[in-house]
Design an enzyme around this catalytic site. Structure first.
Site, PDB file in Angstrom:
ATOM      1  N   ASP A  28      46.391   2.291  42.108  1.00 43.38           N
ATOM      2  CA  ASP A  28      46.928   1.579  40.620  1.00 43.38           C
ATOM      3  C   ASP A  28      46.292   1.888  39.629  1.00 43.38           C
ATOM      4  O   ASP A  28      45.330   2.822  39.234  1.00 43.38           O
ATOM      5  CB  ASP A  28      46.915   0.059  41.437  1.00 43.38           C
ATOM      6  CG  ASP A  28      47.718  -0.824  39.446  1.00 43.38           C
ATOM      7  OD1 ASP A  28      48.812  -0.984  39.253  1.00 43.38           O
ATOM      8  OD2 ASP A  28      46.434  -1.720  38.890  1.00 43.38           O
ATOM      9  N   ASP A  30      46.577   0.526  35.656  1.00 45.76           N
ATOM     10  CA  ASP A  30      46.494  -0.635  35.056  1.00 45.76           C
ATOM     11  C   ASP A  30      45.925  -1.788  35.118  1.00 45.76           C
ATOM     12  O   ASP A  30      46.048  -2.058  36.230  1.00 45.76           O
ATOM     13  CB  ASP A  30      47.315  -0.987  34.422  1.00 45.76           C
ATOM     14  CG  ASP A  30      48.627  -0.677  33.071  1.00 45.76           C
ATOM     15  OD1 ASP A  30      47.675   0.799  32.508  1.00 45.76           O
ATOM     16  OD2 ASP A  30      49.761  -0.198  32.801  1.00 45.76           O
ATOM     17  N   ASP A 182      44.508  -4.272  40.649  1.00 46.52           N
ATOM     18  CA  ASP A 182      44.172  -5.044  41.071  1.00 46.52           C
ATOM     19  C   ASP A 182      44.978  -6.203  41.049  1.00 46.52           C
ATOM     20  O   ASP A 182      44.110  -7.438  40.729  1.00 46.52           O
ATOM     21  CB  ASP A 182      43.651  -4.651  39.421  1.00 46.52           C
ATOM     22  CG  ASP A 182      45.277  -5.099  38.684  1.00 46.52           C
ATOM     23  OD1 ASP A 182      45.965  -4.001  38.908  1.00 46.52           O
ATOM     24  OD2 ASP A 182      45.376  -5.557  37.749  1.00 46.52           O
TER      25      ASP A 182
HETATM   26  O1  PGA Z   1      51.706  -1.398  33.358  1.00 44.34           O
HETATM   27  C1  PGA Z   1      52.667  -1.977  34.048  1.00 44.34           C
HETATM   28  O2  PGA Z   1      53.674  -2.824  34.096  1.00 44.34           O
HETATM   29  C2  PGA Z   1      51.934  -1.386  35.420  1.00 44.34           C
HETATM   30  O3  PGA Z   1      51.025  -1.407  35.392  1.00 44.34           O
HETATM   31  P1  PGA Z   1      50.045  -0.460  37.218  1.00 44.34           P
HETATM   32  O4  PGA Z   1      51.074  -0.270  38.340  1.00 44.34           O
HETATM   33  O5  PGA Z   1      49.531   0.514  36.817  1.00 44.34           O
HETATM   34  O6  PGA Z   1      49.102  -2.034  37.191  1.00 44.34           O
END
Ligand code: PGA
Length: 232
Positions: A28, A30, A182
């Site tokens: 993942d 963010d 996360d």
């Molecule tokens: O930007 C988002 O909504 C989520 O991004 P992610 O899947 O990398 O946590």
């Protein structure tokens, strides 16, 4: 890269007796690899200013990240027209994306995994174009063989699509892949794809919340991932 799991929490995956040959790591973005909350907050508050709305604080932004830009805007600019606001969000966010930094231990760990011969990929709900710009800014782009976003598949996370596509492009079995995230949505996604999942509480969800969703392991430090792959 054959390894057997042990009782040590560092090496606990799905079951203590399971023998794994991990070759591939999918991440993942963010909250897992990067701390992007400040820049997301800036872009959201830029849009809110345009509507005469007061700025939102970081805890509110944390709750609105994880399910893509559509969801983010629904939560932070209720009633907005996504057709109008999404391109504005993209433009603003691209301009400030250089302020997003990697989380502690991430750069070194990713580079070590790569040097040890692991295949690395990203499966994120962040818009693909923003992920690509960010990886280039951070000079991490060459380490990732596959970078997928919601536009790459039919259904975003928590659907298993991104992991399944990455796994099939790598040509590996599900016990050769670890998903790293996360949030509870990352645990759900990995379960739907049938791959083991490790999480780290550096993003939107704390340890308690993550524990309830039953990941295979909750890391306290990102470099725990290196315990899964022998040095070359
Ligand atoms: O930007 C988002 O909504 C989520 O991004 P992610 O899947 O990398 O946590």
């Amino acid at each position: 890269m054959e390894l057997s799991t042990t009782n040590s929490s560092k090496q606990r995956l799905r079951s203590d007796s399971e023998s794994l040959s991990l070759t591939s790591f999918l991440f993942d973005l963010d909250g897992t690899l990067v701390d992007s909350y400040g820049t997301i907050q800036s872009s959201v508050n830029y849009l809110r200013r345009g509507h005469g709305l007061p700025p939102l604080d970081l805890p509110t932004i944390h709750k609105a990240v994880g399910r893509g830009v559509g969801w983010l805007l629904e939560q932070t600019l209720p009633g907005c027209d996504p057709e109008v606001e999404t391109p504005l969000y993209h433009r603003h966010h691209k301009a400030i994306i250089g302020r997003t930094k990697t989380l502690p231990g991430v750069r070194r760990t990713i580079k070590s995994l790569y040097r040890r011969g692991c295949r690395l990929g990203i499966c994120s709900n962040k818009p693909l174009a923003l992920t690509q710009v960010l990886l280039a800014e951070l000079k991490l782009e060459p380490l990732f063989e596959i970078v997928l976003g919601p536009e790459s598949v039919t259904q975003r996370k928590p659907a298993p699509d991104m992991i399944e596509v990455a796994q099939s492009r790598f040509g590996v079995d599900s016990d050769q892949v670890l998903y790293v995230g996360d949030m509870t949505i990352d645990i759900e996604t990995a379960r739907a794809a049938g791959v083991p999942v490790w999480v780290i509480p550096t993003g939107s969800h704390d340890v308690e919340r993550l524990r309830e969703a039953k990941p295979d392991h909750i890391m306290t430090q990102f470099n725990e991932l290196l315990s899964l792959v022998p040095r070359r």
